[in-house]
Design a protein around this motif. Structure first.
Motif, PDB file in Angstrom:
ATOM      1  N   CYS A  25      -9.554  10.032  -1.676  1.00 30.41           N
ATOM      2  CA  CYS A  25      -8.971   8.969  -0.844  1.00 30.41           C
ATOM      3  C   CYS A  25      -7.936   9.533   0.128  1.00 30.41           C
ATOM      4  O   CYS A  25      -7.875   9.108   1.287  1.00 30.41           O
ATOM      5  CB  CYS A  25      -8.354   7.871  -1.714  1.00 30.41           C
ATOM      6  SG  CYS A  25      -9.598   6.884  -2.548  1.00 30.41           S
ATOM      7  N   MET A  28      -3.171   4.920  -0.948  1.00 33.87           N
ATOM      8  CA  MET A  28      -3.183   3.887   0.087  1.00 33.87           C
ATOM      9  C   MET A  28      -1.787   3.440   0.520  1.00 33.87           C
ATOM     10  O   MET A  28      -1.488   3.374   1.700  1.00 33.87           O
ATOM     11  CB  MET A  28      -3.975   2.691  -0.441  1.00 33.87           C
ATOM     12  CG  MET A  28      -4.744   1.966   0.609  1.00 33.87           C
ATOM     13  SD  MET A  28      -5.913   0.841  -0.163  1.00 33.87           S
ATOM     14  CE  MET A  28      -4.829  -0.274  -0.956  1.00 33.87           C
ATOM     15  N   ASP A  29      -0.940   3.108  -0.460  1.00 30.33           N
ATOM     16  CA  ASP A  29       0.315   2.463  -0.072  1.00 30.33           C
ATOM     17  C   ASP A  29       1.353   2.567  -1.191  1.00 30.33           C
ATOM     18  O   ASP A  29       1.204   1.925  -2.235  1.00 30.33           O
ATOM     19  CB  ASP A  29       0.014   0.983   0.235  1.00 30.33           C
ATOM     20  CG  ASP A  29       1.190   0.274   0.879  1.00 30.33           C
ATOM     21  OD1 ASP A  29       2.290   0.856   0.927  1.00 30.33           O
ATOM     22  OD2 ASP A  29       1.007  -0.861   1.337  1.00 30.33           O
ATOM     23  N   MET A  38      -2.259  -6.338  -1.488  1.00 32.41           N
ATOM     24  CA  MET A  38      -3.137  -5.944  -0.374  1.00 32.41           C
ATOM     25  C   MET A  38      -3.267  -7.091   0.629  1.00 32.41           C
ATOM     26  O   MET A  38      -3.236  -6.877   1.845  1.00 32.41           O
ATOM     27  CB  MET A  38      -4.533  -5.601  -0.900  1.00 32.41           C
ATOM     28  CG  MET A  38      -4.639  -4.264  -1.561  1.00 32.41           C
ATOM     29  SD  MET A  38      -6.322  -4.143  -2.194  1.00 32.41           S
ATOM     30  CE  MET A  38      -6.237  -2.551  -2.959  1.00 32.41           C
ATOM     31  N   ARG A  84      -8.050   9.500   4.196  1.00 32.57           N
ATOM     32  CA  ARG A  84      -6.901   9.051   4.995  1.00 32.57           C
ATOM     33  C   ARG A  84      -6.534  10.091   6.053  1.00 32.57           C
ATOM     34  O   ARG A  84      -6.262   9.760   7.209  1.00 32.57           O
ATOM     35  CB  ARG A  84      -5.721   8.799   4.054  1.00 32.57           C
ATOM     36  CG  ARG A  84      -4.565   8.162   4.754  1.00 32.57           C
ATOM     37  CD  ARG A  84      -3.474   7.788   3.793  1.00 32.57           C
ATOM     38  NE  ARG A  84      -2.368   7.242   4.565  1.00 32.57           N
ATOM     39  CZ  ARG A  84      -1.407   6.517   4.055  1.00 32.57           C
ATOM     40  NH1 ARG A  84      -1.399   6.220   2.789  1.00 32.57           N
ATOM     41  NH2 ARG A  84      -0.442   6.064   4.822  1.00 32.57           N
ATOM     42  N   GLY A 131      -7.316   8.837   9.542  1.00 38.39           N
ATOM     43  CA  GLY A 131      -6.048   8.185   9.894  1.00 38.39           C
ATOM     44  C   GLY A 131      -5.735   8.214  11.380  1.00 38.39           C
ATOM     45  O   GLY A 131      -5.229   7.233  11.931  1.00 38.39           O
ATOM     46  N   GLY A 166      -1.664  -6.615   4.149  1.00 32.23           N
ATOM     47  CA  GLY A 166      -2.700  -6.646   5.196  1.00 32.23           C
ATOM     48  C   GLY A 166      -2.349  -7.670   6.266  1.00 32.23           C
ATOM     49  O   GLY A 166      -2.436  -7.397   7.470  1.00 32.23           O
ATOM     50  N   MET A 203     -11.164   4.191   2.788  1.00 35.44           N
ATOM     51  CA  MET A 203     -10.495   4.551   1.522  1.00 35.44           C
ATOM     52  C   MET A 203     -10.935   3.608   0.413  1.00 35.44           C
ATOM     53  O   MET A 203     -11.150   4.022  -0.727  1.00 35.44           O
ATOM     54  CB  MET A 203      -8.966   4.456   1.685  1.00 35.44           C
ATOM     55  CG  MET A 203      -8.316   5.741   2.071  1.00 35.44           C
ATOM     56  SD  MET A 203      -6.523   5.622   1.833  1.00 35.44           S
ATOM     57  CE  MET A 203      -6.044   5.060   3.429  1.00 35.44           C
ATOM     58  N   PHE A 246     -11.760  -5.809   4.097  1.00 35.69           N
ATOM     59  CA  PHE A 246     -10.785  -5.153   3.207  1.00 35.69           C
ATOM     60  C   PHE A 246     -10.433  -6.070   2.026  1.00 35.69           C
ATOM     61  O   PHE A 246     -10.426  -5.651   0.870  1.00 35.69           O
ATOM     62  CB  PHE A 246      -9.545  -4.820   4.039  1.00 35.69           C
ATOM     63  CG  PHE A 246      -8.469  -4.072   3.316  1.00 35.69           C
ATOM     64  CD1 PHE A 246      -8.610  -2.723   3.022  1.00 35.69           C
ATOM     65  CD2 PHE A 246      -7.290  -4.706   2.945  1.00 35.69           C
ATOM     66  CE1 PHE A 246      -7.610  -2.022   2.369  1.00 35.69           C
ATOM     67  CE2 PHE A 246      -6.284  -4.018   2.298  1.00 35.69           C
ATOM     68  CZ  PHE A 246      -6.446  -2.668   2.008  1.00 35.69           C
ATOM     69  N   TYR A 299      -1.917  -2.192   7.570  1.00 39.36           N
ATOM     70  CA  TYR A 299      -3.069  -1.295   7.417  1.00 39.36           C
ATOM     71  C   TYR A 299      -3.896  -1.144   8.706  1.00 39.36           C
ATOM     72  O   TYR A 299      -5.048  -0.718   8.652  1.00 39.36           O
ATOM     73  CB  TYR A 299      -3.952  -1.768   6.252  1.00 39.36           C
ATOM     74  CG  TYR A 299      -3.191  -1.924   4.946  1.00 39.36           C
ATOM     75  CD1 TYR A 299      -2.256  -0.967   4.557  1.00 39.36           C
ATOM     76  CD2 TYR A 299      -3.396  -3.022   4.124  1.00 39.36           C
ATOM     77  CE1 TYR A 299      -1.544  -1.107   3.377  1.00 39.36           C
ATOM     78  CE2 TYR A 299      -2.690  -3.170   2.933  1.00 39.36           C
ATOM     79  CZ  TYR A 299      -1.763  -2.207   2.573  1.00 39.36           C
ATOM     80  OH  TYR A 299      -1.054  -2.353   1.406  1.00 39.36           O
ATOM     81  N   TYR A 323      -8.382   2.567   6.181  1.00 46.59           N
ATOM     82  CA  TYR A 323      -8.120   1.903   4.893  1.00 46.59           C
ATOM     83  C   TYR A 323      -9.398   1.329   4.298  1.00 46.59           C
ATOM     84  O   TYR A 323      -9.558   1.279   3.079  1.00 46.59           O
ATOM     85  CB  TYR A 323      -7.051   0.816   5.062  1.00 46.59           C
ATOM     86  CG  TYR A 323      -5.665   1.413   5.098  1.00 46.59           C
ATOM     87  CD1 TYR A 323      -4.932   1.570   3.925  1.00 46.59           C
ATOM     88  CD2 TYR A 323      -5.107   1.858   6.297  1.00 46.59           C
ATOM     89  CE1 TYR A 323      -3.676   2.151   3.939  1.00 46.59           C
ATOM     90  CE2 TYR A 323      -3.855   2.436   6.331  1.00 46.59           C
ATOM     91  CZ  TYR A 323      -3.145   2.587   5.146  1.00 46.59           C
ATOM     92  OH  TYR A 323      -1.908   3.167   5.170  1.00 46.59           O
TER      93      TYR A 323
END
Ligand code: G3P
Length: 214
Positions: free
Chosen positions: A67, A121-122, A158, A71, A75, A162, A86, A177, A167, A83
């Motif tokens: 992942c 991711m975050d 998320m 990214r 990215g 989002g 990912m 997503f 994202y 995202y």
């Protein structure tokens, strides 16, 4: 096209069954012991804390590595899709982990693998999800309950982040997503259906750091 590639690459990473391999190295098929799950919780239960930590780390890294690579690769070039790619990669890992074809599709429940996706991711989601997991497990001593709560919390995060635009998703990308997140969350809950039955019946295994002799 990239979606399918990410899903397949993820599935291949997910095939690395840390718990099963670690168990085999120590003379047990982890899927025949304890809850029958090949993940970190059951490895902890059957083989002890060191084994549980190693399996958690292995299962988490097998998602984190691909992942993070996705990214890094997308990215800058396709930020509005990074995202989403990912998510496909992470879901691929979870599918490979839960349903490894060479073990008759009998694997784990995908929670440590999911942790790798969330970390890649975050960090904000980690900062909310991890305490939620720890509090639920500390209070209830049910890892399964903590897992069900954390996947729900992560999906809600998320949705919120989002919507806040974190994202770089297009309007259509947001829907994709969120639906991917919903699929992944429902899959995790579905994989815990035996745990849910035991929780309701009051027979679920409590977290213990001592090996359970069977
Ligand atoms: O991550 C799996 C955990 O939520 C439950 O594991 O072995 O108690 O079914 P287990």
């Amino acid at each position: 096209m990239w979606r399918i590639v990410c899903l397949i690459i993820g599935y291949c990473f997910g095939l690395f069954q840390t718990g099963y391999l670690y168990g085999r190295m120590h003379g047990v098929d982890i899927r025949q012991k304890g809850s029958g799950n090949s993940g970190a919780t059951n490895t902890l239960r059957v083989l002890g804390i060191k084994a549980g930590l190693i399996v958690f780390l292995g299962d988490m890294l097998k998602t984190l590595i691909p992942c993070l690579a996705v990214r890094l690769i997308f990215g800058n070039t396709e930020p509005e899709a990074a995202y989403i790619y990912m998510m496909y990669t992470g879901i691929g890992v979870v599918l490979g982990h839960n349903y490894p074809f060479y073990l008759n599709f009998k694997g784990g429940k995908g929670i440590a693998a999911t942790a790798g996706l969330v970390i890649a991711m975050d960090w904000k989601v980690v900062a909310i999800g991890l305490p939620a997991f720890i509090i639920v497990v500390a209070v209830s001593r049910f890892v399964s309950l903590g897992s069900i709560v954390v996947v729900t919390v992560v999906w809600i995060c998320m949705l919120v982040f989002g919507q806040l635009g974190y994202y770089s998703l297009t309007p259509a990308g947001k829907i994709e997503f969120y639906l991917l997140g919903l699929f992944w969350m429902l899959l995790a809950i579905w994989r815990h259906r035996a745990n849910i039955k035991r929780l309701i019946a009051g027979t679920e295994n409590k977290l213990s750091f001592h090996k359970k002799e069977e």
